[in-house]
Design a protein around this motif. Structure first.
Motif, PDB file in Angstrom:
ATOM      1  N   SER B 219       0.845  -1.201   0.000  1.00  0.00           N
ATOM      2  CA  SER B 219       0.000   0.000   0.000  1.00  0.00           C
ATOM      3  C   SER B 219       0.877   1.246   0.000  1.00  0.00           C
ATOM      4  CB  SER B 219      -0.898  -0.030   1.244  1.00  0.00           C
ATOM      5  OG  SER B 219      -1.351   1.261   1.540  1.00  0.00           O
ATOM      6  N   ASP B 220       0.764   2.012  -1.067  1.00  0.00           N
ATOM      7  CA  ASP B 220       1.553   3.250  -1.161  1.00  0.00           C
ATOM      8  C   ASP B 220       1.197   4.216  -0.045  1.00  0.00           C
ATOM      9  OD1 ASP B 220       3.096   2.522  -3.243  1.00  0.00           O
ATOM     10  OD2 ASP B 220       1.852   3.471  -4.800  1.00  0.00           O
ATOM     11  N   LEU B 221      -0.114   4.269   0.245  1.00  0.00           N
ATOM     12  CA  LEU B 221      -0.586   5.229   1.243  1.00  0.00           C
ATOM     13  C   LEU B 221       0.016   4.923   2.614  1.00  0.00           C
ATOM     14  CD1 LEU B 221      -2.565   7.616   1.832  1.00  0.00           C
ATOM     15  CD2 LEU B 221      -4.225   5.882   2.511  1.00  0.00           C
ATOM     16  N   LEU B 222      -0.033   3.626   2.999  1.00  0.00           N
ATOM     17  CA  LEU B 222       0.503   3.216   4.297  1.00  0.00           C
ATOM     18  C   LEU B 222       2.015   3.459   4.363  1.00  0.00           C
ATOM     19  CD1 LEU B 222      -0.559   2.026   6.917  1.00  0.00           C
ATOM     20  CD2 LEU B 222       0.052  -0.237   6.067  1.00  0.00           C
ATOM     21  N   ALA B 223       2.688   3.144   3.254  1.00  0.00           N
ATOM     22  CA  ALA B 223       4.142   3.364   3.193  1.00  0.00           C
ATOM     23  C   ALA B 223       4.455   4.842   3.363  1.00  0.00           C
ATOM     24  CB  ALA B 223       4.693   2.843   1.873  1.00  0.00           C
ATOM     25  N   ASP B 224       3.637   5.702   2.716  1.00  0.00           N
ATOM     26  CA  ASP B 224       3.861   7.158   2.836  1.00  0.00           C
ATOM     27  C   ASP B 224       3.670   7.624   4.274  1.00  0.00           C
ATOM     28  OD1 ASP B 224       4.461   7.377   0.222  1.00  0.00           O
ATOM     29  OD2 ASP B 224       2.505   8.173  -0.422  1.00  0.00           O
ATOM     30  N   VAL B 225       2.648   7.069   4.923  1.00  0.00           N
ATOM     31  CA  VAL B 225       2.370   7.476   6.314  1.00  0.00           C
ATOM     32  C   VAL B 225       3.528   7.059   7.219  1.00  0.00           C
ATOM     33  CG1 VAL B 225       0.854   7.058   8.301  1.00  0.00           C
ATOM     34  CG2 VAL B 225      -0.139   7.453   6.035  1.00  0.00           C
ATOM     35  N   ILE B 226       3.982   5.809   7.047  1.00  0.00           N
ATOM     36  CA  ILE B 226       5.094   5.318   7.894  1.00  0.00           C
ATOM     37  C   ILE B 226       6.367   6.122   7.612  1.00  0.00           C
ATOM     38  CG2 ILE B 226       6.551   3.312   8.444  1.00  0.00           C
ATOM     39  CD1 ILE B 226       4.088   1.562   7.796  1.00  0.00           C
ATOM     40  N   ALA B 227       6.556   6.485   6.340  1.00  0.00           N
ATOM     41  CA  ALA B 227       7.767   7.234   5.970  1.00  0.00           C
ATOM     42  C   ALA B 227       7.869   8.559   6.719  1.00  0.00           C
ATOM     43  CB  ALA B 227       7.777   7.484   4.466  1.00  0.00           C
ATOM     44  N   TYR B 228       6.721   9.085   7.150  1.00  0.00           N
ATOM     45  CA  TYR B 228       6.739  10.373   7.863  1.00  0.00           C
ATOM     46  C   TYR B 228       7.358  10.272   9.259  1.00  0.00           C
ATOM     47  CZ  TYR B 228       4.463  13.363   4.479  1.00  0.00           C
ATOM     48  OH  TYR B 228       4.216  14.125   3.371  1.00  0.00           O
ATOM     49  N   ILE B 229       7.608   9.026   9.723  1.00  0.00           N
ATOM     50  CA  ILE B 229       8.272   8.889  11.028  1.00  0.00           C
ATOM     51  C   ILE B 229       9.684   9.449  10.941  1.00  0.00           C
ATOM     52  CG2 ILE B 229       9.176   7.216  12.707  1.00  0.00           C
ATOM     53  CD1 ILE B 229       6.828   5.387  11.939  1.00  0.00           C
ATOM     54  N   LEU B 230      10.347   9.193   9.818  1.00  0.00           N
ATOM     55  CA  LEU B 230      11.728   9.667   9.651  1.00  0.00           C
ATOM     56  C   LEU B 230      11.742  11.107   9.148  1.00  0.00           C
ATOM     57  CD1 LEU B 230      13.442   6.555   8.012  1.00  0.00           C
ATOM     58  CD2 LEU B 230      13.640   7.332  10.378  1.00  0.00           C
ATOM     59  N   PRO B 231      12.725  11.867   9.592  1.00  0.00           N
ATOM     60  CA  PRO B 231      12.720  13.287   9.222  1.00  0.00           C
ATOM     61  C   PRO B 231      13.334  13.575   7.849  1.00  0.00           C
ATOM     62  CG  PRO B 231      14.452  12.867  10.800  1.00  0.00           C
ATOM     63  CD  PRO B 231      13.787  11.556  10.552  1.00  0.00           C
ATOM     64  N   ASN B 232      13.221  12.624   6.903  1.00  0.00           N
ATOM     65  CA  ASN B 232      13.828  12.899   5.584  1.00  0.00           C
ATOM     66  C   ASN B 232      12.781  13.097   4.490  1.00  0.00           C
ATOM     67  OD1 ASN B 232      12.960  10.325   5.441  1.00  0.00           O
ATOM     68  ND2 ASN B 232      14.885   9.420   4.742  1.00  0.00           N
ATOM     69  N   THR B 233      11.557  13.373   4.905  1.00  0.00           N
ATOM     70  CA  THR B 233      10.485  13.512   3.906  1.00  0.00           C
ATOM     71  C   THR B 233      10.632  14.789   3.080  1.00  0.00           C
ATOM     72  OG1 THR B 233       9.147  14.429   5.671  1.00  0.00           O
ATOM     73  CG2 THR B 233       8.726  12.142   5.088  1.00  0.00           C
ATOM     74  N   MET B 234      11.412  15.726   3.562  1.00  0.00           N
ATOM     75  CA  MET B 234      11.555  17.000   2.849  1.00  0.00           C
ATOM     76  C   MET B 234      12.753  17.002   1.888  1.00  0.00           C
ATOM     77  SD  MET B 234       9.175  19.197   3.475  1.00  0.00           S
ATOM     78  CE  MET B 234       8.043  17.827   3.336  1.00  0.00           C
ATOM     79  N   LYS B 235      13.356  15.834   1.700  1.00  0.00           N
ATOM     80  CA  LYS B 235      14.540  15.784   0.831  1.00  0.00           C
ATOM     81  C   LYS B 235      14.204  16.226  -0.584  1.00  0.00           C
ATOM     82  CE  LYS B 235      16.410  11.781  -0.266  1.00  0.00           C
ATOM     83  NZ  LYS B 235      17.063  10.483   0.013  1.00  0.00           N
ATOM     84  N   SER B 236      13.069  15.754  -1.086  1.00  0.00           N
ATOM     85  CA  SER B 236      12.709  16.111  -2.470  1.00  0.00           C
ATOM     86  C   SER B 236      12.503  17.617  -2.615  1.00  0.00           C
ATOM     87  CB  SER B 236      11.454  15.346  -2.890  1.00  0.00           C
ATOM     88  OG  SER B 236      10.427  15.571  -1.950  1.00  0.00           O
TER      89      SER B 236
END
Lengths: 308, 273
Positions: B219-236
């Protein structure tokens, strides 16, 4: 809050799981005197010191230090401690580290360096000032830790086992340093070396299993005037004790545990003249050799009797 | 959180002084220097001009979206952008390592017992955090300036062309690094050794990254939500070289920093020492 007390605890408890390190402790420690904190292992001495300094939080009750909560900003640099197991940073000389601590205590850079050298001199470590902690012996590190507790002009000094691991000559030196501070600060000494407590303290707080066993002046715990403590070469026999008790000036005799060879002789306060000579004469008559002869009772015997 | 600014400044300056002399600080600087020296030696052999050519667009489009690829390799010197890409992608590991010992060894070695009669817990916690942030910022500022000189010397870049990009990259790397330092504030408040703290931080980073990758298949959505735990979401966002994207990254990373920092503070302020 009564200003005559440096420390006040009310129903103070510290619990680790089901185990109480300190339990319902009510203690008031007077200002500007030296108080000993003693008790058998696990009595809660170090825990109490840690609670006073705010290293650990009480499970229940309160601690008041110089009219403040233990971690209050107003207490910073007014309280100093020799902690038992704290380590200095590696890779920095003790002079640099003490200078850093003095700066944090409010000294300007140059004054901090001078203060670091002053306290290193007090503990006879001036020549080791540029050594790294990893190059120093246990005794030297202990002296460094004592030095940091002496920096500035703290109103309350807590010393946890200040002489543990020190040789007799250094112990005497540290005792002299503490004596010099006695009228300038409230000092609390926790130690298993009871002769240090006897020599330096006016009052003692005795803890047992986290509870207060006694808090009195040392003179009220151990008789100073009407007793003589003798460490004999051999444990006294029943026959020797009967012979001793027969002397008209002897009121009572207390004998230590078998093998301790310690005997305390209580005498009539009316007959104090030449009492030591009389006792030595009796010992000689009965062929009893001795190693130590002390006026008054010793705290050591009190503790041995009460915490077997 | 009561603070005395004078004491805080002293803690920060002592922390930096110690960082440059302690095994932990020296080890970080050695690893960091060796890694970048190795990377810089490769720059001389790479035809960075190829990254700008139409031939490379196929590969770049697979790695980035078109806007990011243009921003990195068309609008600015591709060699310098390559440095930036390596820097931002390796930053978590270096930052997690550099910031691993904030309060951890203070707790383990009970050095805090020397500090606490002189300083407040808040001053120690914040001071160690600022010290770690400054160490990381200084390391990235120096290496970015060296990279700039390197591409000028070896990859025919013009100093005027890359100077402002260098400043922009320093700011972006600083923004990117801070939440990772805060994450390590939390880790080091939890454990009593710098090594354990580094292991905890890097392990956490790896585990969450693996979980996100695996969840991505489900699930892309679930993966995106979990990814927000790490502080690297603003890399892009930070790869776009746009002011709006930078502001957004600053805002989000401030939230990351606040959350991690506060969680660490909750533990540090309550723990027995």
């Amino acid at each position: 809050m009564n200003s005559g007390f440096a420390i006040t605890t009310r129903q103070l408890s510290k619990q680790y799981g089901a185990q109480f390190a300190v339990q319902n402790l009510d203690v008031e420690i007077k200002k500007n005197i030296t108080t000993g904190l003693i008790g058998p292992n696990g009595a809660g001495k170090t825990t109490l010191m840690s609670l006073i300094c705010g290293f650990i939080k009480p499970s229940d009750g309160t601690v008041n230090v110089l009219g403040q909560e233990p971690n209050a900003v107003d207490l910073k640099s007014r309280v100093s401690i020799l902690p038992q197991d704290a380590h200095f940073l590696k890779s920095l000389s003790v002079k640099v580290q003490l200078t850093m601590l003095a700066e944090l205590q409010g000294f300007a850079k140059q004054a901090a360096r001078k203060e670091a050298l002053r306290v290193l001199d007090l503990v006879d470590l001036i020549e080791a000032q540029n050594k790294l902690p990893e190059q120093m012996s246990h005794g030297m590190l202990k002296r460094c830790a004592i030095a940091q507790a002496l920096m500035g002009e703290p109103e309350l000094i807590l010393l946890d086992e200040p002489t543990a691991g020190l040789d007799p000559s250094t112990t005497d030196n540290i005792k002299a340093v503490i004596k010099n501070l006695q009228n300038k600060a409230t000092i609390i000494i926790s130690s298993h070396n009871l002769s240090v407590i006897e020599d330096l303290c006016h009052e003692v707080v005795i803890l047992d299993k986290g509870r207060l066993h006694a808090h009195r002046e040392i003179d009220q715990i151990v008789v100073k005037q009407q007793a003589l403590t003798i460490k004999l070469t051999d444990h006294p026999t029943a026959e020797q004790l009967v012979h001793l008790k027969a002397a008209d000036w002897v009121k009572d005799i207390k004998v230590g545990k078998p093998g301790s060879c310690v005997m305390v002789v209580y005498y009539d306060p009316q007959q104090t003249d030449g009492i030591e000579i009389s006792l030595l004469q009796v010992l000689k008559d009965m062929n009893m050799g001795y190693r130590e002869f002390t006026k008054g009772e010793r705290l050591q015997e009190y503790m041995t009797d009460n915490f077997k | 959180m009561t603070l005395r600014i004078g004491t805080l400044k002293k803690i920060v300056s002592h922390d930096l002084y110690y960082a440059l002399r302690s095994a932990r600080g020296v080890l970080f600087l050695v690893f960091f220097a060796v890694f970048w020296l190795w990377i810089f030696t490769k720059f001389g052999h790479v035809d960075t001009g190829w990254l700008k050519s139409p031939d490379s667009s196929f590969i770049l489009a697979w790695l980035f979206d078109a806007k990011t690829a243009q921003s990195l390799f068309t609008d600015r010197h591709p060699g310098f952008s390559l440095y930036y890409l390596i820097a931002i992608n390796t930053a978590p590991f270096f930052v997690l390592f550099a910031a691993s010992d904030q309060t951890a060894n203070d707790i383990g070695g009970q050095y805090l017992r020397f500090l606490l009669p002189r300083c407040l817990r808040s001053e120690i916690y914040l001071g160690r955090f600022i010290g770690a942030v400054l160490l990381v910022w200084m390391a990235y500022a120096v290496v970015t300036l060296l990279a700039m000189l390197w591409v000028v010397a070896l990859n025919d870049a013009k100093l005027t062309e890359v100077f402002f990009d260098a400043l922009w990259m320093i700011v972006c790397l600083a923004v990117y690094a801070v939440p990772f330092v805060a994450m390590m504030s939390l880790c080091s408040a939890l454990v009593g050794s710098a090594a354990l703290s580094a292991l905890l931080g890097i392990g956490f980073y790896f585990i969450v990254t693996i979980i996100v990758s695996v969840m991505g298949f489900q699930s892309d959505l679930l993966a995106d939500v979990i990814a927000y735990i790490l502080p690297n979401t603003m890399k892009s966002e930070l790869l776009l070289f746009e002011f709006g994207a930078l502001i957004k990254a600053v805002g989000v990373n401030v939230i990351y920093m606040a959350v991690y920092f506060y969680l660490g503070w909750l533990i540090f302020s309550r723990r027995d020492i």
